[in-house]
Design a protein around this motif. Structure first.
Motif, PDB file in Angstrom:
ATOM      1  N   ALA A   8       0.834  -1.211   0.000  1.00 58.30           N
ATOM      2  CA  ALA A   8       0.000   0.000   0.000  1.00 58.30           C
ATOM      3  C   ALA A   8       0.865   1.255   0.000  1.00 58.30           C
ATOM      4  O   ALA A   8       0.381   2.340  -0.337  1.00 58.30           O
ATOM      5  CB  ALA A   8      -0.937  -0.007   1.210  1.00 58.30           C
ATOM      6  N   CYS A   9       2.130   1.126   0.358  1.00 57.09           N
ATOM      7  CA  CYS A   9       3.061   2.264   0.412  1.00 57.09           C
ATOM      8  C   CYS A   9       3.955   2.332  -0.813  1.00 57.09           C
ATOM      9  O   CYS A   9       4.985   3.006  -0.804  1.00 57.09           O
ATOM     10  CB  CYS A   9       3.925   2.159   1.667  1.00 57.09           C
ATOM     11  N   VAL A  10       3.577   1.628  -1.872  1.00 61.01           N
ATOM     12  CA  VAL A  10       4.376   1.592  -3.094  1.00 61.01           C
ATOM     13  C   VAL A  10       3.569   2.175  -4.246  1.00 61.01           C
ATOM     14  O   VAL A  10       2.408   1.835  -4.428  1.00 61.01           O
ATOM     15  CB  VAL A  10       4.804   0.146  -3.429  1.00 61.01           C
ATOM     16  N   GLU A  11       4.187   3.060  -4.989  1.00 60.86           N
ATOM     17  CA  GLU A  11       3.558   3.595  -6.205  1.00 60.86           C
ATOM     18  C   GLU A  11       3.877   2.635  -7.343  1.00 60.86           C
ATOM     19  O   GLU A  11       4.951   2.681  -7.940  1.00 60.86           O
ATOM     20  CB  GLU A  11       4.113   4.982  -6.517  1.00 60.86           C
ATOM     21  N   GLU A  17       8.578  -0.318 -15.436  1.00 64.29           N
ATOM     22  CA  GLU A  17       8.964   0.930 -14.781  1.00 64.29           C
ATOM     23  C   GLU A  17       9.371   0.672 -13.334  1.00 64.29           C
ATOM     24  O   GLU A  17       9.059  -0.364 -12.763  1.00 64.29           O
ATOM     25  CB  GLU A  17       7.787   1.915 -14.805  1.00 64.29           C
ATOM     26  N   CYS A  18      10.041   1.655 -12.752  1.00 63.11           N
ATOM     27  CA  CYS A  18      10.396   1.574 -11.338  1.00 63.11           C
ATOM     28  C   CYS A  18       9.150   1.788 -10.492  1.00 63.11           C
ATOM     29  O   CYS A  18       8.295   2.608 -10.831  1.00 63.11           O
ATOM     30  CB  CYS A  18      11.447   2.632 -10.992  1.00 63.11           C
ATOM     31  N   TRP A  19       9.054   1.035  -9.414  1.00 58.00           N
ATOM     32  CA  TRP A  19       7.982   1.176  -8.443  1.00 58.00           C
ATOM     33  C   TRP A  19       8.582   1.859  -7.226  1.00 58.00           C
ATOM     34  O   TRP A  19       9.467   1.313  -6.576  1.00 58.00           O
ATOM     35  CB  TRP A  19       7.405  -0.170  -8.058  1.00 58.00           C
ATOM     36  N   TRP A  20       8.086   3.039  -6.916  1.00 57.75           N
ATOM     37  CA  TRP A  20       8.667   3.875  -5.867  1.00 57.75           C
ATOM     38  C   TRP A  20       8.056   3.597  -4.505  1.00 57.75           C
ATOM     39  O   TRP A  20       6.836   3.514  -4.360  1.00 57.75           O
ATOM     40  CB  TRP A  20       8.440   5.348  -6.200  1.00 57.75           C
ATOM     41  N   TRP A  21       8.926   3.502  -3.506  1.00 61.36           N
ATOM     42  CA  TRP A  21       8.482   3.440  -2.120  1.00 61.36           C
ATOM     43  C   TRP A  21       8.067   4.853  -1.735  1.00 61.36           C
ATOM     44  O   TRP A  21       8.856   5.781  -1.800  1.00 61.36           O
ATOM     45  CB  TRP A  21       9.614   2.949  -1.226  1.00 61.36           C
ATOM     46  N   PRO A  71      15.355   3.691  -4.584  1.00 59.27           N
ATOM     47  CA  PRO A  71      14.053   3.496  -3.935  1.00 59.27           C
ATOM     48  C   PRO A  71      13.105   2.549  -4.678  1.00 59.27           C
ATOM     49  O   PRO A  71      11.986   2.320  -4.233  1.00 59.27           O
ATOM     50  CB  PRO A  71      13.470   4.913  -3.869  1.00 59.27           C
ATOM     51  N   CYS A  72      13.558   1.954  -5.788  1.00 60.74           N
ATOM     52  CA  CYS A  72      12.696   1.059  -6.572  1.00 60.74           C
ATOM     53  C   CYS A  72      12.515  -0.274  -5.853  1.00 60.74           C
ATOM     54  O   CYS A  72      13.465  -0.860  -5.338  1.00 60.74           O
ATOM     55  CB  CYS A  72      13.308   0.822  -7.949  1.00 60.74           C
ATOM     56  N   VAL A  73      11.273  -0.766  -5.840  1.00 57.71           N
ATOM     57  CA  VAL A  73      10.962  -2.068  -5.248  1.00 57.71           C
ATOM     58  C   VAL A  73      10.267  -2.994  -6.244  1.00 57.71           C
ATOM     59  O   VAL A  73       9.666  -3.997  -5.843  1.00 57.71           O
ATOM     60  CB  VAL A  73      10.126  -1.918  -3.947  1.00 57.71           C
ATOM     61  N   ASN A  74      10.357  -2.685  -7.542  1.00 61.60           N
ATOM     62  CA  ASN A  74       9.790  -3.554  -8.571  1.00 61.60           C
ATOM     63  C   ASN A  74      10.576  -4.863  -8.559  1.00 61.60           C
ATOM     64  O   ASN A  74      11.789  -4.879  -8.768  1.00 61.60           O
ATOM     65  CB  ASN A  74       9.887  -2.887  -9.942  1.00 61.60           C
ATOM     66  N   LEU A  75       9.900  -5.958  -8.315  1.00 59.90           N
ATOM     67  CA  LEU A  75      10.566  -7.254  -8.182  1.00 59.90           C
ATOM     68  C   LEU A  75      11.320  -7.650  -9.449  1.00 59.90           C
ATOM     69  O   LEU A  75      12.324  -8.351  -9.375  1.00 59.90           O
ATOM     70  CB  LEU A  75       9.555  -8.322  -7.794  1.00 59.90           C
ATOM     71  N   ASP A  76      10.858  -7.207 -10.603  1.00 60.02           N
ATOM     72  CA  ASP A  76      11.553  -7.512 -11.855  1.00 60.02           C
ATOM     73  C   ASP A  76      12.866  -6.742 -11.979  1.00 60.02           C
ATOM     74  O   ASP A  76      13.690  -7.046 -12.834  1.00 60.02           O
ATOM     75  CB  ASP A  76      10.668  -7.205 -13.067  1.00 60.02           C
ATOM     76  N   HIS A  77      13.058  -5.724 -11.147  1.00 56.68           N
ATOM     77  CA  HIS A  77      14.283  -4.929 -11.183  1.00 56.68           C
ATOM     78  C   HIS A  77      15.300  -5.393 -10.143  1.00 56.68           C
ATOM     79  O   HIS A  77      16.412  -4.877 -10.097  1.00 56.68           O
ATOM     80  CB  HIS A  77      13.963  -3.457 -10.931  1.00 56.68           C
ATOM     81  N   LEU A  78      14.920  -6.346  -9.305  1.00 57.68           N
ATOM     82  CA  LEU A  78      15.773  -6.772  -8.197  1.00 57.68           C
ATOM     83  C   LEU A  78      16.376  -8.145  -8.474  1.00 57.68           C
ATOM     84  O   LEU A  78      15.730  -9.010  -9.057  1.00 57.68           O
ATOM     85  CB  LEU A  78      14.966  -6.831  -6.895  1.00 57.68           C
TER      86      LEU A  78
END
Length: 113
Positions: A8-11, A17-21, A71-78
């Protein structure tokens, strides 16, 4: 923090694309990674995202970013890697500070030539 509270705290944006915390519990560590205080210590949000989705991070492993966006938390980027893997990735992408970009350099590339 439950997985629902975390996400819920992730854009969340498009899959590439990057998913921002963006959570209110956010703090920024010196490296601009998103972090959350858990049991009195800061834990990187990229590490939390990885653990929620894929389980515990093995000892000696880092959660690295393909996107180089802390700050990216996109699982495909990790991805998991050792410190050596992370440094090799940084050098391959020319993100390491060298030459006149270093804060302690006395010469620039022009003066060296």
């Amino acid at each position: 923090m439950t997985p629902g509270e975390f996400w819920a705290c992730v854009e969340v944006r498009g899959p590439n694309e990057c998913w921002w915390w963006v959570g209110k519990q956010r703090t920024r560590t010196s490296g601009w990674y998103g972090s959350v205080a858990i049991d009195g210590r800061a834990v990187g949000t990229h590490r939390i995202a990885y653990e929620i989705a894929k389980g515990a991070i093995p000892t000696g492993q880092y959660v690295c970013h393909h996107c180089d966006n802390p700050p990216c938390v996109n699982l495909d980027h990790l991805f998991l890697g050792t410190q050596h893997d992370n440094i090799r990735d940084m050098v391959k992408k020319a993100r390491n500070i060298r030459g006149s970009r270093s804060g302690v350099s006395k010469l620039n590339e022009e003066k060296v030539r």
